[in-house]
Design an enzyme around this catalytic site. Structure first.
Site, PDB file in Angstrom:
ATOM      1  N   LYS A 224      93.391 -16.121 -15.811  1.00  0.00           N
ATOM      2  CA  LYS A 224      93.641 -16.998 -14.662  1.00  0.00           C
ATOM      3  C   LYS A 224      92.657 -18.160 -14.667  1.00  0.00           C
ATOM      4  O   LYS A 224      91.451 -17.976 -14.561  1.00  0.00           O
ATOM      5  CB  LYS A 224      93.466 -16.235 -13.343  1.00  0.00           C
ATOM      6  CG  LYS A 224      93.971 -17.077 -12.154  1.00  0.00           C
ATOM      7  CD  LYS A 224      93.470 -16.604 -10.816  1.00  0.00           C
ATOM      8  CE  LYS A 224      92.268 -17.338 -10.305  1.00  0.00           C
ATOM      9  NZ  LYS A 224      92.404 -18.783 -10.133  1.00  0.00           N
ATOM     10  N   GLU A 298      79.456 -13.674 -16.145  1.00  0.00           N
ATOM     11  CA  GLU A 298      78.600 -14.826 -16.441  1.00  0.00           C
ATOM     12  C   GLU A 298      78.576 -15.660 -15.171  1.00  0.00           C
ATOM     13  O   GLU A 298      79.559 -16.307 -14.831  1.00  0.00           O
ATOM     14  CB  GLU A 298      79.195 -15.593 -17.637  1.00  0.00           C
ATOM     15  CG  GLU A 298      78.156 -16.411 -18.362  1.00  0.00           C
ATOM     16  CD  GLU A 298      78.099 -17.812 -17.815  1.00  0.00           C
ATOM     17  OE1 GLU A 298      77.278 -18.024 -16.876  1.00  0.00           O
ATOM     18  OE2 GLU A 298      78.826 -18.678 -18.279  1.00  0.00           O
ATOM     19  N   CYS A 332      76.366 -23.883 -15.165  1.00  0.00           N
ATOM     20  CA  CYS A 332      75.633 -22.692 -14.712  1.00  0.00           C
ATOM     21  C   CYS A 332      74.215 -22.663 -15.286  1.00  0.00           C
ATOM     22  O   CYS A 332      73.288 -22.191 -14.626  1.00  0.00           O
ATOM     23  CB  CYS A 332      76.385 -21.441 -15.091  1.00  0.00           C
ATOM     24  SG  CYS A 332      76.929 -21.438 -16.795  1.00  0.00           S
ATOM     25  N   GLU A 429      71.800 -22.339  -6.180  1.00  0.00           N
ATOM     26  CA  GLU A 429      72.501 -23.128  -7.197  1.00  0.00           C
ATOM     27  C   GLU A 429      73.239 -24.267  -6.485  1.00  0.00           C
ATOM     28  O   GLU A 429      74.104 -24.027  -5.639  1.00  0.00           O
ATOM     29  CB  GLU A 429      73.511 -22.228  -7.934  1.00  0.00           C
ATOM     30  CG  GLU A 429      74.175 -22.930  -9.085  1.00  0.00           C
ATOM     31  CD  GLU A 429      75.106 -22.017  -9.880  1.00  0.00           C
ATOM     32  OE1 GLU A 429      75.934 -21.330  -9.269  1.00  0.00           O
ATOM     33  OE2 GLU A 429      74.994 -22.008 -11.112  1.00  0.00           O
TER      34      GLU A 429
HETATM   35  P1  TAP Z   1      84.402 -19.227  -7.812  1.00  0.00           P
HETATM   36  O1  TAP Z   1      85.012 -19.004  -6.461  1.00  0.00           O
HETATM   37  O2  TAP Z   1      83.506 -18.183  -8.338  1.00  0.00           O
HETATM   38  O3  TAP Z   1      85.643 -19.465  -8.814  1.00  0.00           O
HETATM   39  C1  TAP Z   1      85.657 -19.092 -10.171  1.00  0.00           C
HETATM   40  C2  TAP Z   1      87.007 -18.454 -10.511  1.00  0.00           C
HETATM   41  O4  TAP Z   1      87.178 -17.239  -9.774  1.00  0.00           O
HETATM   42  C3  TAP Z   1      88.215 -19.315 -10.152  1.00  0.00           C
HETATM   43  O5  TAP Z   1      89.231 -19.106 -11.090  1.00  0.00           O
HETATM   44  C4  TAP Z   1      88.621 -18.746  -8.811  1.00  0.00           C
HETATM   45  O6  TAP Z   1      89.954 -19.013  -8.460  1.00  0.00           O
HETATM   46  C5  TAP Z   1      88.400 -17.266  -9.050  1.00  0.00           C
HETATM   47  N1  TAP Z   1      88.258 -16.440  -7.857  1.00  0.00           N
HETATM   48  C6  TAP Z   1      87.863 -16.830  -6.617  1.00  0.00           C
HETATM   49  N2  TAP Z   1      87.826 -15.754  -5.800  1.00  0.00           N
HETATM   50  C7  TAP Z   1      88.209 -14.677  -6.543  1.00  0.00           C
HETATM   51  C8  TAP Z   1      88.359 -13.287  -6.259  1.00  0.00           C
HETATM   52  N3  TAP Z   1      88.100 -12.782  -5.065  1.00  0.00           N
HETATM   53  N4  TAP Z   1      88.766 -12.484  -7.251  1.00  0.00           N
HETATM   54  C9  TAP Z   1      89.017 -12.956  -8.488  1.00  0.00           C
HETATM   55  N5  TAP Z   1      88.890 -14.269  -8.816  1.00  0.00           N
HETATM   56  C10 TAP Z   1      88.478 -15.120  -7.854  1.00  0.00           C
HETATM   57  O7  TAP Z   1      83.656 -20.581  -7.841  1.00  0.00           O
HETATM   58  P2  TAP Z   1      83.983 -21.863  -6.937  1.00  0.00           P
HETATM   59  O8  TAP Z   1      84.410 -21.518  -5.556  1.00  0.00           O
HETATM   60  O9  TAP Z   1      84.934 -22.638  -7.704  1.00  0.00           O
HETATM   61  O10 TAP Z   1      82.547 -22.528  -6.819  1.00  0.00           O
HETATM   62  C11 TAP Z   1      81.625 -22.083  -5.817  1.00  0.00           C
HETATM   63  C12 TAP Z   1      80.242 -22.123  -6.335  1.00  0.00           C
HETATM   64  O11 TAP Z   1      80.172 -21.219  -7.425  1.00  0.00           O
HETATM   65  C13 TAP Z   1      79.804 -23.461  -6.916  1.00  0.00           C
HETATM   66  O12 TAP Z   1      79.246 -24.284  -5.959  1.00  0.00           O
HETATM   67  C14 TAP Z   1      78.806 -23.046  -7.946  1.00  0.00           C
HETATM   68  O13 TAP Z   1      77.537 -22.898  -7.373  1.00  0.00           O
HETATM   69  C15 TAP Z   1      79.284 -21.708  -8.392  1.00  0.00           C
HETATM   70  N6  TAP Z   1      80.017 -21.776  -9.673  1.00  0.00           N
HETATM   71  C16 TAP Z   1      79.375 -21.291 -10.725  1.00  0.00           C
HETATM   72  C17 TAP Z   1      79.994 -21.332 -11.948  1.00  0.00           C
HETATM   73  C18 TAP Z   1      79.276 -20.798 -13.133  1.00  0.00           C
HETATM   74  S1  TAP Z   1      79.816 -21.142 -14.602  1.00  0.00           S
HETATM   75  N7  TAP Z   1      78.244 -20.046 -13.003  1.00  0.00           N
HETATM   76  C19 TAP Z   1      81.261 -21.875 -12.103  1.00  0.00           C
HETATM   77  C20 TAP Z   1      81.921 -22.346 -10.975  1.00  0.00           C
HETATM   78  C21 TAP Z   1      81.255 -22.285  -9.761  1.00  0.00           C
HETATM   79  P3  TAP Z   1      90.308 -20.314  -7.593  1.00  0.00           P
HETATM   80  O14 TAP Z   1      89.883 -21.490  -8.370  1.00  0.00           O
HETATM   81  O15 TAP Z   1      91.771 -20.209  -7.445  1.00  0.00           O
HETATM   82  O16 TAP Z   1      89.564 -20.166  -6.301  1.00  0.00           O
END
Ligand code: TAP
Length: 519
Positions: A224, A298, A332, A429
């Site tokens: 996904k 990760e 990250c 972060e």
């Molecule tokens: P997340 O919510 O963690 O999204 C990452 C992935 O997980 C997306 O595909 C998301 O889908 C999915 N997801 C969300 N809720 C889920 C659940 N309950 N079960 C399974 N999958 C789920 O990150 P974000 O909201 O995009 O960003 C929020 C914060 O996370 C950022 O500000 C940043 O600090 C951090 N972040 C960290 C990383 C890394 S690489 N460490 C990457 C992204 C964000 P949807 O996109 O459909 O919500």
């Protein structure tokens, strides 16, 4: 929208306004006067060098990729993916449901039992090599699509994301028929169906980190992508078709987090890999607890980039800039905490401000752009809120006087000094172009401050002394430590974290282990 209606207002309009409301919660006095150097409006400014988007045909609507075919979502609903640099809609994306996740897992399970597990490993390798070659052949198409969908500068998607994604498939293709050498003395076996959920900051590269080792180890996949960046994953579905990968070996289900949860908790999914926020990582770990599945997480980071007084200062400035402003800091492993030795702090920060004044922020499709658009409005607001907290808690903010486009989500590069370790900007972060500076006097103090974080993903050391590099690197609680460089990635090198940065490794032989069970 049909391909001939692909948004045409390509380049975001620019303004000389010093501060956009969300981007600059700080008082105007903190924005530096325009530099007389190569920045902004000086006669030495670069002429625009926009990449053409002609090579890309973005369709009006995309379905799910299940069992080798494009399918409509069972609920009939769609979401819209936007170009963050223009705020214009790019395409309608199928909103996959738990029923769609179920269909995709069924297809992956069937493909595993009937086709993929029966193939000779050498044959599996051929598919991976073929995918790698197609990614290279279609690299420009992938780079342009990635930049339009994510907001990252074309220079980065062209020179980093796409070549590294192809390199991952190439590297793991080499392992496919040599698995017994990865687990000497044991019999390597695939898990079966693996469920993978990826974030929006490196959409294609994270897909490659997940799918390449999984297929090489003999698994089939349900993946996904993030809701704001699905396009390169859907383009990858086309690569799978072009490579004639057997139906069901790779399935791509777009949709919300709840659909991701349906994938990872399904009993037929034997192994789960997630990259994203620590909070969602924790939710997934709790959701699958007790099911006996393999899990790699990760998650986030708050890396220290440590500059000692004997470092080559100009190189260290470049490394610090690369560490925090690469991909708008939405990384990250970003070097988001600058630890600088007190004896050189003043001079180093002066050179850093000079360098930051030269950064070009704007149209991600321009080959001269250093900092593109923030991926989403929600992320812009989250960065703005944390930056405002830094000001409120008493840290000193500085931002260069660069022009920002009037449309799109752009955040001015930001430097904080006088930061206390207790400040939120030093602990949380931010995932944006924001650097928090902390000073230190001794090596021991640098190590203590660097390790004073709930995370442990990466770190950087800048010094001319090899013995100091070894001493500090071995004392840092971080999965990856770069010395006199930063943000270097290679498919052969393992990557992953300690503490709240997650567990398990991706990349290298270690990354293969996660996709094998060995008896
Ligand atoms: P997340 O919510 O963690 O999204 C990452 C992935 O997980 C997306 O595909 C998301 O889908 C999915 N997801 C969300 N809720 C889920 C659940 N309950 N079960 C399974 N999958 C789920 O990150 P974000 O909201 O995009 O960003 C929020 C914060 O996370 C950022 O500000 C940043 O600090 C951090 N972040 C960290 C990383 C890394 S690489 N460490 C990457 C992204 C964000 P949807 O996109 O459909 O919500």
């Amino acid at each position: 929208m049909p391909s001939d209606q692909t948004p045409k207002s390509a380049a975001p309009r620019r303004t000389t306004a010093r501060a956009a409301s969300v981007t600059t919660p700080a008082p105007a006095a903190t924005v530096a006067p325009a530099s007389s150097g190569l920045a902004g409006n000086s006669p030495w400014a670069y002429a625009p060098a926009p990449e053409s988007r002609e090579i890309v045909t973005i369709r009006q609507r995309y379905g799910l990729f299940i069992d080798g075919k494009e399918r409509a979502p069972s609920g009939g609903e769609v979401t819209i993916t936007y170009n963050p640099a223009t705020e214009e809609p790019l395409a309608e994306i199928a909103k996959g449901t738990p029923a769609d996740a179920d269909r995709a897992i069924e297809a992956a399970d069937r493909a595993y039992r009937k086709v993929w597990s029966k193939l000779h490993p050498r044959e599996r390798a051929k598919y991976l090599y073929r995918i790698s070659r197609i990614l290279q052949e279609r690299s420009r198409e992938f780079a342009v699509t990635e930049t339009m969908d994510s907001g990252k500068p074309i220079r980065e998607s062209r020179d980093v994301d796409v070549p590294l994604a192809a390199a991952h498939f190439w590297y793991y293709a080499g392992w496919a028929d040599k698995l017994e050498y990865a687990v000497p003395g044991r019999r390597p076996e695939a898990h079966g169906v693996v469920g993978q959920v990826i974030p929006w900051n490196f959409p294609l590269l994270m897909l490659a980190w997940k799918i390449a080792p999984a297929l090489a180890a003999g698994n089939t996949v349900v993946l996904k992508p993030a809701s704001t960046t699905p396009l390169t994953a859907l383009l990858f579905a086309d690569v799978c078709r072009q490579a004639e990968l057997p139906d069901g070996v790779v399935n791509i289900v777009t949709g919300p987090g709840s659909t991701g949860m349906s994938i990872v908790t399904d009993p037929r999914v034997a192994k789960v890999a997630f990259t994203g926020s620590t909070s969602v990582g924790v939710t997934i770990a709790k959701g699958i607890a007790g099911q006996g599945k393999g899990l790699t997480l990760e998650l986030g980071g708050k890396a220290a980039n440590i500059v000692f007084e004997d470092a080559a200062l100009d190189q260290a400035v470049e490394g610090v800039v690369n560490g925090i402003f690469f991909n708008q800091g939405e990384v990250c492993c970003a070097g988001s905490r600058l630890l600088v030795q007190e004896s050189i702090a003043e001079e180093f920060l002066a050179r850093l401000r000079d360098r930051m004044s030269m950064l070009r922020i704007g149209d991600p499709m321009d080959k001269n752009t250093d900092i593109g658009a923030i991926n989403s409005k929600a992320q812009m607001e989250s960065i703005g809120e944390l930056v405002a907290s830094g000001v409120a808690e008493g840290a000193q903010i500085w931002q260069p006087a660069c022009d920002l486009p009037t449309r799109g989500w752009f955040f001015r590069p930001t430097l904080f000094t006088n930061v206390a370790q207790s400040h939120r900007i030093a602990r949380e972060e931010i995932f944006g172009p924001v650097l928090a500076t902390i000073t230190f006097r001794t090596v021991a103090e640098a190590i203590e401050k660097a390790n004073n974080t709930a995370y442990g993903l990466s770190a950087g050391i800048w010094t001319e002394k090899g013995s100091r590099i070894l001493q500090v690197a071995s004392a840092l609680k971080a999965g990856v430590v770069w010395a006199n460089t930063f943000n270097r990635f290679d498919p052969t090198a393992p990557f992953g974290g300690y503490k709240e940065s997650g567990y398990g490794r991706e990349g290298g032989m270690q990354g293969l282990h996660a996709y094998l069970r060995s008896s």
